[in-house]
Design a protein around this motif. Sequence first.
Motif, short mmCIF file in Angstrom:
data_model
loop_
_atom_site.label_atom_id
_atom_site.label_comp_id
_atom_site.label_asym_id
_atom_site.label_seq_id
_atom_site.Cartn_x
_atom_site.Cartn_y
_atom_site.Cartn_z
N GLU A 242 -2.02 -8.36 7.80
CA GLU A 242 -1.68 -9.37 8.79
C GLU A 242 -0.37 -10.12 8.51
O GLU A 242 0.40 -10.39 9.42
CB GLU A 242 -2.83 -10.37 8.95
CG GLU A 242 -4.06 -9.77 9.60
CD GLU A 242 -3.78 -9.14 10.95
OE1 GLU A 242 -3.10 -9.78 11.78
OE2 GLU A 242 -4.21 -8.00 11.17
N SER A 243 -0.11 -10.46 7.26
CA SER A 243 1.07 -11.29 6.97
C SER A 243 2.31 -10.48 6.61
O SER A 243 3.38 -11.05 6.38
CB SER A 243 0.75 -12.25 5.82
OG SER A 243 0.48 -11.52 4.63
N TYR A 244 2.21 -9.16 6.60
CA TYR A 244 3.35 -8.35 6.16
C TYR A 244 4.56 -8.49 7.09
O TYR A 244 5.70 -8.39 6.65
CB TYR A 244 2.96 -6.86 6.09
CG TYR A 244 2.05 -6.50 4.94
CD1 TYR A 244 1.74 -7.42 3.92
CD2 TYR A 244 1.48 -5.24 4.85
CE1 TYR A 244 0.90 -7.08 2.88
CE2 TYR A 244 0.64 -4.88 3.81
CZ TYR A 244 0.35 -5.81 2.83
OH TYR A 244 -0.48 -5.47 1.79
N VAL A 245 4.32 -8.70 8.39
CA VAL A 245 5.44 -8.79 9.31
C VAL A 245 6.36 -9.96 8.96
O VAL A 245 7.58 -9.90 9.16
CB VAL A 245 4.95 -8.91 10.78
CG1 VAL A 245 4.22 -10.23 11.01
CG2 VAL A 245 6.10 -8.74 11.75
N ASN A 246 5.79 -11.02 8.39
CA ASN A 246 6.62 -12.16 7.99
C ASN A 246 7.47 -11.84 6.77
O ASN A 246 8.56 -12.41 6.59
CB ASN A 246 5.74 -13.37 7.72
CG ASN A 246 5.03 -13.86 8.97
OD1 ASN A 246 5.63 -13.92 10.04
ND2 ASN A 246 3.76 -14.18 8.85
N ILE A 247 7.00 -10.93 5.93
CA ILE A 247 7.81 -10.47 4.81
C ILE A 247 9.01 -9.69 5.34
O ILE A 247 10.15 -9.87 4.90
CB ILE A 247 6.98 -9.60 3.85
CG1 ILE A 247 5.87 -10.45 3.22
CG2 ILE A 247 7.87 -8.97 2.77
CD1 ILE A 247 4.92 -9.66 2.35
N LEU B 3 6.12 -1.04 1.79
CA LEU B 3 7.56 -1.25 1.59
C LEU B 3 8.32 0.06 1.48
O LEU B 3 9.52 0.12 1.78
CB LEU B 3 7.80 -2.13 0.35
CG LEU B 3 7.33 -3.58 0.46
CD1 LEU B 3 7.58 -4.33 -0.84
CD2 LEU B 3 8.03 -4.29 1.63
N THR B 4 7.65 1.14 1.07
CA THR B 4 8.33 2.44 0.99
C THR B 4 8.61 3.02 2.37
O THR B 4 9.39 3.97 2.50
CB THR B 4 7.50 3.45 0.18
OG1 THR B 4 6.28 3.75 0.88
CG2 THR B 4 7.18 2.92 -1.20
N TYR C 296 -1.48 -6.47 -2.67
CA TYR C 296 -0.23 -6.10 -3.34
C TYR C 296 -0.11 -4.59 -3.51
O TYR C 296 0.99 -4.03 -3.39
CB TYR C 296 -0.15 -6.81 -4.69
CG TYR C 296 -0.11 -8.31 -4.56
CD1 TYR C 296 1.05 -8.97 -4.20
CD2 TYR C 296 -1.27 -9.06 -4.76
CE1 TYR C 296 1.07 -10.34 -4.04
CE2 TYR C 296 -1.25 -10.44 -4.61
CZ TYR C 296 -0.08 -11.07 -4.25
OH TYR C 296 -0.06 -12.44 -4.08
N LEU C 297 -1.23 -3.91 -3.76
CA LEU C 297 -1.19 -2.45 -3.86
C LEU C 297 -0.78 -1.83 -2.53
O LEU C 297 -0.01 -0.86 -2.49
CB LEU C 297 -2.55 -1.92 -4.31
CG LEU C 297 -3.00 -2.32 -5.72
CD1 LEU C 297 -4.40 -1.79 -6.00
CD2 LEU C 297 -2.02 -1.82 -6.77
N LEU C 298 -1.31 -2.37 -1.44
CA LEU C 298 -0.94 -1.86 -0.13
C LEU C 298 0.50 -2.22 0.21
O LEU C 298 1.23 -1.39 0.77
CB LEU C 298 -1.89 -2.42 0.93
CG LEU C 298 -1.63 -1.95 2.36
CD1 LEU C 298 -1.77 -0.44 2.47
CD2 LEU C 298 -2.57 -2.65 3.34
N LEU D 59 11.67 -2.35 10.31
CA LEU D 59 10.39 -1.79 10.73
C LEU D 59 9.66 -1.19 9.54
O LEU D 59 10.29 -0.59 8.65
CB LEU D 59 10.61 -0.72 11.81
CG LEU D 59 9.39 0.02 12.36
CD1 LEU D 59 9.58 0.34 13.84
CD2 LEU D 59 9.12 1.31 11.58
N ALA D 60 8.36 -1.36 9.50
CA ALA D 60 7.52 -0.71 8.49
C ALA D 60 6.21 -0.30 9.14
O ALA D 60 5.83 -0.82 10.20
CB ALA D 60 7.26 -1.63 7.31
#
Length: 335
Positions: free
Chosen positions: A252-257, A220-221, A213-215, A233-234
């Motif tokens: 790994e799962s951030y792309v789904n967010i 997200l910024t 969550y910290l990462l 894109l992030a």
Amino acid sequence: MTGMNDATPSYSQAVQAVAERLRAHSGPIVVLSHESPDGDALGSVLGLTRALRALGREVIAPMEVPRYLRFLVQEGEIVPALTEWPQGALAAVLDVDNNDPTRVAGADLTVFDGPVVNIDHHGTNRRQSDALLVDPSLPATAMMVADVVEALGAPWTEQVATPLMLGLNTDTGSFRFDSVTPRTFEAAARLLSHGARLGWINDNLGQHPRSYYLLLREVLTTMEFLYGGRVVLARVDDAMLERAGATWEDVESYVNILRGAEGSVLAVMVKDYGDRIKLSLRSRGGVSAQNVAVALGGGGHVPAAGATLTGPYPEARERLDAAVATELERVDQGG
């Protein structure tokens, strides 16, 4: 469990051929998958490994299991990467093309001269091995491994069914993707009938460490909404990981967010290692993540793909932008 694609005789024949090759081999069987293993990679490896061991076979499964999937692994059943091949070995390569040794992890296929069995569901597979089972129409390699387990005559247990359910569950986005068909649910139902613990899998996959969550807060910024929000894109780099006390596994799962952004048809998660860039791509609405990835030297599926580019991010970003523009133009022109 009957074959999950019985309507296609060639598929059934391939299942039998792979099972016969595995069953007839008297030496050790080394079960491999791709680098940065996901749920389908680990689930397929564990499912086949446990089934073969139940038949009394010597099986070696080298893999670097990411933290978020370690809940499924029992002590001692997965080993570190091999430095040399055991004598008389057969290689069973799952969820990746055995003809792409740079992506196969766990052992060096370029120095291996023994028989190779390949089970994969990627459309870019070059289909060259001693025994081959490839079907891009199936949403997960685990579905094909389940058919091979059945053809082997291995006993069905919860320990075999659960990892295969992991593979099916993760590669379908928990049964949310367009790749899901009635056959997919039939396969899931059969695995459940053999004791697969779907609720337990989802509960474990839904838990994340504080660093995740910290990462995520930092990532997200960096979000960019391009082409009127059609592309999201992030980016993440080593400095962000250090500040968050995180690792690359947390990404790994951030792309789904990102994929959840309303109006988006393509999500791009950029992993910036400094001298190289790894891209995770997800798409919908007729846009092909696979086309973008292939244009950049990568591969995968239409809704989910990836690529690795050498060089610093600004150079890679130019190539990425060009590939994305080409794909969106294709879609806009009705291609």
